[in-house]
Design a protein around this motif. Structure first.
Motif, PDB file in Angstrom:
ATOM      1  N   VAL A   1       0.844  -1.196   0.000  1.00 13.22           N
ATOM      2  CA  VAL A   1       0.000   0.000   0.000  1.00 13.22           C
ATOM      3  C   VAL A   1       0.880   1.246   0.000  1.00 13.22           C
ATOM      4  N   GLY A   2       0.537   2.222  -0.838  1.00 15.47           N
ATOM      5  CA  GLY A   2       1.347   3.419  -0.985  1.00 15.47           C
ATOM      6  C   GLY A   2       1.097   4.462   0.096  1.00 15.47           C
ATOM      7  N   PRO A   3       2.013   5.437   0.218  1.00 17.17           N
ATOM      8  CA  PRO A   3       1.930   6.448   1.276  1.00 17.17           C
ATOM      9  C   PRO A   3       0.744   7.395   1.162  1.00 17.17           C
ATOM     10  N   THR A   4       0.099   7.464  -0.012  1.00 24.03           N
ATOM     11  CA  THR A   4      -1.030   8.391  -0.177  1.00 24.03           C
ATOM     12  C   THR A   4      -2.385   7.695  -0.085  1.00 24.03           C
ATOM     13  N   HIS A   5      -2.432   6.521   0.481  1.00 21.80           N
ATOM     14  CA  HIS A   5      -3.698   5.788   0.628  1.00 21.80           C
ATOM     15  C   HIS A   5      -4.777   6.700   1.204  1.00 21.80           C
ATOM     16  N   ASN A   6      -5.854   6.897   0.432  1.00 23.11           N
ATOM     17  CA  ASN A   6      -6.920   7.786   0.882  1.00 23.11           C
ATOM     18  C   ASN A   6      -8.249   7.299   0.329  1.00 23.11           C
ATOM     19  N   TYR A   7      -9.332   7.802   0.902  1.00 25.25           N
ATOM     20  CA  TYR A   7     -10.670   7.397   0.491  1.00 25.25           C
ATOM     21  C   TYR A   7     -11.276   8.477  -0.409  1.00 25.25           C
ATOM     22  N   GLY A   8     -10.871   8.459  -1.660  1.00 22.00           N
ATOM     23  CA  GLY A   8     -11.314   9.467  -2.603  1.00 22.00           C
ATOM     24  C   GLY A   8     -12.646   9.161  -3.247  1.00 22.00           C
ATOM     25  N   GLY A   9     -13.152   7.927  -3.084  1.00 21.40           N
ATOM     26  CA  GLY A   9     -14.433   7.557  -3.691  1.00 21.40           C
ATOM     27  C   GLY A   9     -14.411   7.651  -5.201  1.00 21.40           C
ATOM     28  N   LEU A  10     -13.300   7.223  -5.809  1.00 25.21           N
ATOM     29  CA  LEU A  10     -13.088   7.440  -7.239  1.00 25.21           C
ATOM     30  C   LEU A  10     -13.674   6.357  -8.138  1.00 25.21           C
ATOM     31  N   SER A  11     -14.074   5.234  -7.549  1.00 25.04           N
ATOM     32  CA  SER A  11     -14.407   4.075  -8.373  1.00 25.04           C
ATOM     33  C   SER A  11     -15.914   3.860  -8.459  1.00 25.04           C
ATOM     34  N   TYR A  12     -16.537   4.501  -9.429  1.00 21.39           N
ATOM     35  CA  TYR A  12     -17.965   4.328  -9.660  1.00 21.39           C
ATOM     36  C   TYR A  12     -18.238   2.861 -10.023  1.00 21.39           C
ATOM     37  N   GLY A  13     -19.184   2.265  -9.321  1.00 23.42           N
ATOM     38  CA  GLY A  13     -19.477   0.851  -9.509  1.00 23.42           C
ATOM     39  C   GLY A  13     -18.906  -0.014  -8.408  1.00 23.42           C
ATOM     40  N   ASN A  14     -17.985   0.557  -7.597  1.00 25.83           N
ATOM     41  CA  ASN A  14     -17.416  -0.139  -6.457  1.00 25.83           C
ATOM     42  C   ASN A  14     -18.110   0.400  -5.212  1.00 25.83           C
ATOM     43  N   VAL A  15     -19.006  -0.398  -4.639  1.00 26.16           N
ATOM     44  CA  VAL A  15     -19.875   0.072  -3.561  1.00 26.16           C
ATOM     45  C   VAL A  15     -19.072   0.550  -2.362  1.00 26.16           C
ATOM     46  N   ALA A  16     -18.055  -0.212  -1.956  1.00 30.19           N
ATOM     47  CA  ALA A  16     -17.264   0.162  -0.778  1.00 30.19           C
ATOM     48  C   ALA A  16     -16.510   1.457  -1.009  1.00 30.19           C
ATOM     49  N   SER A  17     -15.928   1.605  -2.195  1.00 33.22           N
ATOM     50  CA  SER A  17     -15.185   2.822  -2.510  1.00 33.22           C
ATOM     51  C   SER A  17     -16.067   4.053  -2.401  1.00 33.22           C
ATOM     52  N   GLN A  18     -17.256   3.967  -2.943  1.00 38.72           N
ATOM     53  CA  GLN A  18     -18.147   5.127  -2.951  1.00 38.72           C
ATOM     54  C   GLN A  18     -18.754   5.404  -1.572  1.00 38.72           C
ATOM     55  N   SER A  19     -19.096   4.348  -0.837  1.00 37.31           N
ATOM     56  CA  SER A  19     -19.779   4.545   0.445  1.00 37.31           C
ATOM     57  C   SER A  19     -18.851   5.099   1.518  1.00 37.31           C
TER      58      SER A  19
ATOM     59  N   ALA B   1      -0.768  -0.180   5.163  1.00 32.64           N
ATOM     60  CA  ALA B   1       0.439  -0.877   4.718  1.00 32.64           C
ATOM     61  C   ALA B   1       0.825  -1.998   5.676  1.00 32.64           C
ATOM     62  N   LEU B   2       0.689  -1.753   6.969  1.00 31.33           N
ATOM     63  CA  LEU B   2       1.043  -2.777   7.950  1.00 31.33           C
ATOM     64  C   LEU B   2       0.072  -3.953   7.906  1.00 31.33           C
ATOM     65  N   GLN B   3      -1.207  -3.681   7.650  1.00 33.71           N
ATOM     66  CA  GLN B   3      -2.176  -4.778   7.512  1.00 33.71           C
ATOM     67  C   GLN B   3      -1.812  -5.660   6.320  1.00 33.71           C
ATOM     68  N   GLY B   4      -1.447  -5.036   5.200  1.00 35.64           N
ATOM     69  CA  GLY B   4      -1.045  -5.817   4.033  1.00 35.64           C
ATOM     70  C   GLY B   4       0.215  -6.621   4.279  1.00 35.64           C
ATOM     71  N   LEU B   5       1.196  -6.013   4.942  1.00 36.58           N
ATOM     72  CA  LEU B   5       2.438  -6.731   5.254  1.00 36.58           C
ATOM     73  C   LEU B   5       2.183  -7.898   6.206  1.00 36.58           C
ATOM     74  N   ALA B   6       1.259  -7.725   7.134  1.00 31.35           N
ATOM     75  CA  ALA B   6       0.950  -8.812   8.072  1.00 31.35           C
ATOM     76  C   ALA B   6       0.391 -10.025   7.329  1.00 31.35           C
TER      77      ALA B   6
ATOM     78  N   THR C   1       8.513  -3.166   7.478  1.00 27.58           N
ATOM     79  CA  THR C   1       7.739  -2.621   8.597  1.00 27.58           C
ATOM     80  C   THR C   1       8.381  -1.356   9.134  1.00 27.58           C
ATOM     81  N   GLN C   2       9.695  -1.393   9.305  1.00 22.41           N
ATOM     82  CA  GLN C   2      10.418  -0.206   9.776  1.00 22.41           C
ATOM     83  C   GLN C   2      10.322   0.928   8.757  1.00 22.41           C
ATOM     84  N   TRP C   3      10.369   0.570   7.469  1.00 21.92           N
ATOM     85  CA  TRP C   3      10.259   1.568   6.401  1.00 21.92           C
ATOM     86  C   TRP C   3       8.897   2.266   6.449  1.00 21.92           C
ATOM     87  N   VAL C   4       7.844   1.491   6.637  1.00 15.75           N
ATOM     88  CA  VAL C   4       6.497   2.059   6.740  1.00 15.75           C
ATOM     89  C   VAL C   4       6.399   2.978   7.951  1.00 15.75           C
ATOM     90  N   GLU C   5       6.873   2.505   9.086  1.00 17.70           N
ATOM     91  CA  GLU C   5       6.810   3.306  10.314  1.00 17.70           C
ATOM     92  C   GLU C   5       7.559   4.626  10.155  1.00 17.70           C
TER      93      GLU C   5
END
Length: 448
Positions: free
Chosen positions: A12-30, A42-47, A401-405
């Motif tokens: 996961v990249g450093p700019t992870h945000n909830y922009g609601g950009l994906s029309y048709g993707n219910v979770a993204s929009q909601s 990022a830590l959840q993905g690494l885990a 993990t250290q890099w993310v932190e």
């Protein structure tokens, strides 16, 4: 020679945000405009990567992209220094700035379509980067995706890379999210299963009425040709337009396959019986015994499947022949889905265990376990030719993990995206990451 299915998960990249950009993707929009936590994401993905590695699965890492994409903003008429470009976009076209900051490349199931050497005419592993032209924020990914994949799979004796298909609606390509491979063994010739939402040229195929069908039949056929796949080793199937209109924007939201098994919802496809028979016949001629598990709508409604991401799961083969299903925590939180899963593993079928992972940060933006990984089947020789820097190990996990932190913020809002300092943070992080993963110069700021 042994062969493996390696999961390369998107970091996961450093700019992870909830922009609601994906029309048709219910979770993204909601969840649009909520505060996100890039560090936690990022830590959840690494885990998850670490856990699968510790279970004995070969696990890889796929790097994120440079964001905000200042070059994309410049191509749209913004000028001046990098900081001025960001400030102008924030003032005059905030939706474009938000799109240029999207960390959607984390969902690497959309990065490319991959065909293993056992299936291809030239005996190499083939990669075609997805053009993702249905959504602007994703259509800008494929140039960097291609460079990163070439840095990971560099040996031309074993790997072939194709540019993205033409970036027009007729060849809308969403990558491996609409592609599955069936086989008796990962090193044996298999059947590649391409699922499309619509045809660009053939009006006989119905189309959804509410949400766009992102994958075209013509794109899937083009990828099959580029990869040198034989007619006997390919099956094309249409996604049910009615489920696309219920938020099933990719096939991996309503079905998942692995080995000789397809796990799918009753409403996933059109002409289901004919499709199953074709897979059964073609896989049988290649030494496999196809099986299918259909989840009845009476037990799990499409709405429940979309909200829980039951099918956006990882179906993994164990050494004893049994299968493990990796699902998000949301499956346990949905009573009907969780009851179904308990019955599934009690039925003495091929899926014998379900493991749950907390991927809330990704899930709230519309991507589950399957979205986060790109599957690549490799034999021992090919695996040895992969850039070793991207293969997960315990030391690499600790380093990342250290890099993310060190580099990631723990809170991100739309206002934060207007900060020119975010670009500098992202570049510093990625410059360090390319050294950790031994990728060389793959980002525009490193090349230009």
């Amino acid at each position: 020679m042994k062969s493996y299915e390696v999961n390369f998960d998107g970091l996961v990249g450093p700019t992870h945000n909830y922009g609601g950009l994906s029309y048709g993707n219910v979770a993204s929009q909601s969840n649009s405009q909520q505060f996100s936590n890039p560090r936690e994401a990022a830590l959840q993905g690494l885990a998850k990567m670490k856990a699968l590695m510790e279970m004995g699965f070969t696990q890889g890492v796929l790097a994120p992209q440079e964001r905000p994409d200042v070059a994309a903003l410049r191509s749209l008429g913004f000028s001046g220094s990098d900081a001025q470009v960001i400030q102008q976009a924030a003032k005059d076209a905030m939706p474009l700035l938000v799109a240029s900051c999207s960390a959607s490349s984390m969902w690497v199931a959309n990065a490319a379509t991959v065909s293993p050497s056992a299936d291809t005419a030239d005996g190499r592993v083939h990669f075609t980067a997805a053009n993702l032209n249905c959504k602007y924020h994703r259509s800008i990914e494929h140039p960097t995706t291609t460079r990163v994949l070439k840095a990971m799979f560099a040996d031309q004796r074993h790997f072939a890379h194709h540019a993205a298909l033409p970036a027009v609606a007729q060849f809308g390509d969403e990558g491996a999210a609409n592609h599955t491979r069936f086989c008796h063994d990962y090193g044996q010739a298999g059947v590649e299963f391409f699922v499309f939402g619509r045809s660009a040229f053939d009006t006989r195929y119905p189309a959804p009425q509410k949400y766009p069908a992102r994958q075209t039949l013509e794109a899937s056929q083009a990828v099959a040709r580029l990869h040198g796949l034989s007619e006997d080793g390919v099956v094309f199937a249409q996604q049910n337009p009615a489920v696309i209109d219920q938020g099933v924007f990719h096939n991996d939201v309503i079905a998942v396959g692995n080995g000789e098994l397809l796990f799918y919802h009753e409403d996933a496809f059109l002409n289901t019986e004919h499709m199953l028979a074709e897979i059964h016949d073609k896989l049988g001629r290649r030494g496999g015994r196809f099986r299918a598990i259909c989840v009845p709508r009476a037990e799990v409604a499409v709405e429940d499947a979309v909200r829980s991401y039951l099918f956006n799961s990882q179906l993994l083969s164990r050494a004893d022949g049994s299968m493990l299903l990796i699902v998000p925590e949301e499956c346990r939180g949905n009573e009907r889905v969780w009851q179904y899963l308990q019955r599934l593993i009690a039925d003495d079928g091929p899926i014998t265990e379900v493991k749950v992972f907390d991927l809330k940060q990704s899930m709230q933006n519309g991507g589950g376990p399957a979205c986060l990984r790109l599957r690549v089947a490799l034999n021992e020789t090919e695996l040895a030719a992969v850039n070793p820097g991207v293969i997960m190990t315990a030391p690499l996990y600790d380093t990342l993990t250290q890099w993310v932190e060190k580099h990631y913020r723990d809170r991100m809002s739309e206002t934060d995206l207007t900060d020119p300092g975010l670009l500098l943070e992202c570049r510093a992080a990625l410059d360090e990451l390319t050294k950790i993963l031994k990728l060389g110069s793959v980002y525009p700021f490193q090349i230009n």
